[in-house]
Design a protein around this motif. Structure first.
Motif, mmCIF file in Angstrom:
data_model
loop_
_atom_site.group_PDB
_atom_site.id
_atom_site.type_symbol
_atom_site.label_atom_id
_atom_site.label_comp_id
_atom_site.label_asym_id
_atom_site.label_seq_id
_atom_site.Cartn_x
_atom_site.Cartn_y
_atom_site.Cartn_z
ATOM 1 N N VAL A 171 -49.061 32.409 51.810
ATOM 2 C CA VAL A 171 -47.693 31.956 51.564
ATOM 3 C C VAL A 171 -46.914 33.038 50.822
ATOM 4 N N ILE A 172 -45.712 33.315 51.312
ATOM 5 C CA ILE A 172 -44.834 34.318 50.707
ATOM 6 C C ILE A 172 -43.592 33.602 50.174
ATOM 7 N N PRO A 173 -43.313 33.672 48.870
ATOM 8 C CA PRO A 173 -42.135 32.985 48.308
ATOM 9 C C PRO A 173 -40.863 33.809 48.506
ATOM 10 N N VAL A 174 -39.858 33.213 49.139
ATOM 11 C CA VAL A 174 -38.602 33.918 49.407
ATOM 12 C C VAL A 174 -37.426 33.061 48.963
ATOM 13 N N SER A 175 -36.283 33.717 48.746
ATOM 14 C CA SER A 175 -35.086 33.004 48.313
ATOM 15 C C SER A 175 -34.126 32.735 49.464
ATOM 16 N N ILE A 178 -46.654 32.633 55.929
ATOM 17 C CA ILE A 178 -45.614 31.615 56.095
ATOM 18 C C ILE A 178 -44.667 31.687 54.910
ATOM 19 N N PHE A 179 -43.425 31.310 55.139
ATOM 20 C CA PHE A 179 -42.429 31.184 54.087
ATOM 21 C C PHE A 179 -41.398 30.183 54.579
ATOM 22 N N THR A 193 -43.210 26.529 48.842
ATOM 23 C CA THR A 193 -43.975 26.874 47.651
ATOM 24 C C THR A 193 -43.064 26.817 46.431
ATOM 25 N N ALA A 194 -43.667 26.535 45.283
ATOM 26 C CA ALA A 194 -42.919 26.522 44.026
ATOM 27 C C ALA A 194 -42.944 27.883 43.341
ATOM 28 N N ALA A 200 -45.130 37.457 44.993
ATOM 29 C CA ALA A 200 -46.320 37.826 45.764
ATOM 30 C C ALA A 200 -46.443 39.349 45.750
ATOM 31 N N GLN A 201 -47.483 39.861 45.135
ATOM 32 C CA GLN A 201 -47.667 41.301 45.004
ATOM 33 C C GLN A 201 -49.063 41.706 45.472
ATOM 34 N N GLY A 202 -49.187 42.972 45.885
ATOM 35 C CA GLY A 202 -50.498 43.505 46.257
ATOM 36 C C GLY A 202 -51.075 42.877 47.500
ATOM 37 N N ARG A 203 -50.230 42.532 48.474
ATOM 38 C CA ARG A 203 -50.718 42.003 49.742
ATOM 39 C C ARG A 203 -51.118 43.182 50.630
ATOM 40 N N TYR A 204 -52.391 43.233 50.999
ATOM 41 C CA TYR A 204 -52.917 44.393 51.716
ATOM 42 C C TYR A 204 -52.778 44.236 53.230
ATOM 43 N N LEU A 205 -52.372 45.315 53.877
ATOM 44 C CA LEU A 205 -52.374 45.423 55.334
ATOM 45 C C LEU A 205 -53.274 46.599 55.683
#
Length: 229
Positions: free
Chosen positions: A28-32, A73-74, A79-80, A86-91
């Motif tokens: 889950v990726i939190p977005v505004s 997903i976002f 998500t609260a 969300a940091q350090g998501r590896y690809l």
């Protein structure tokens, strides 16, 4: 009499072998701004899997990176967590320069390639690698796990490219070698060809069974094992 196990006894207990596959499916990726995030991740070239809404209070969007078994997903009320947290998501990529060039070609701002100059790889977290100051440029020896490039989405959620061409021992089941794209397989074949050339130099003769040698090399490389003799 106290029958409570000592802490050391609990700590050394051997866990039972896992018998059920557990595949990480979604992050889950939190977005505004949902539409802005959708444009960004679409612009990365990721596959749009879903865009569902339930009235005005709920919306979920799912994207999958090329070759990935895990999606992100976002959306709205997904998500609260704070947007950008969300940091350090590896690809994981097999060619970090090519991956970086592709994003630059898509107009995405991304860092220069940098590497971990320490003797033992321990992880990554911009601008340091868990206390180790990162060094500009690709790892000089092109070792797996050492080279990175970072970028962020419009909310500041942080992503890292990490170049891996050979896994550490135990990370891959030698009986279950897979490739997620033709590009990844082609890279493995090129490395096998180079290694086989060195093998023939050592033996001083051409190897008529080179397809078998290639196959064993690729399996061993993914399992983090030494190449065939």
């Amino acid at each position: 009499m106290n029958n409570t196990p000592a802490p050391s006894e609990t700590a050394i207990e051997t866990p039972r072998a896992q018998r059920v596959d557990m595949k990480l499916e979604v992050v889950v990726i939190p977005v505004s701004d949902v539409d802005r995030a959708k444009r960004f991740y679409s612009g990365l070239g990721w596959r749009l899997d879903a865009d569902f809404a339930a009235g005005d209070d709920f919306r979920v969007i799912q994207f999958t990176p090329p070759g990935s078994g895990c999606s992100v997903i976002f959306g709205k009320n997904v998500t609260a967590a704070a947007p950008g947290s969300a940091q350090g998501r590896y690809l994981i990529v097999s060619d970090i320069e090519a991956a970086r060039d592709e994003l630059l070609g898509r107009g995405v701002e991304i860092s220069e390639v940098f590497h971990d100059a320490s003797d033992v790889y321990v992880g990554a977290d911009a601008p340091y690698l868990f206390g180790r100051l990162r060094v500009n440029g690709q790892d000089p020896e092109h070792r797996s796990y050492r080279s990175f490039a970072s970028f962020s989405d419009p909310d500041g959620n942080g992503w890292l490219f990490q170049e891996i061409t050979a896994r550490l021992p135990g990370r891959v089941d030698g009986n279950d070698t897979t490739f997620t794209s033709s590009t990844e397989l082609a890279g493995a074949l090129r490395r096998a060809a180079a290694a086989h050339g060195e093998h023939e130099k050592r033996t001083g003769q051409q190897d008529a069974d080179w397809p078998d040698w290639y196959a064993e090399y690729i399996i061993r490389e993914q399992a983090g094992e030494p190449p065939p003799s």
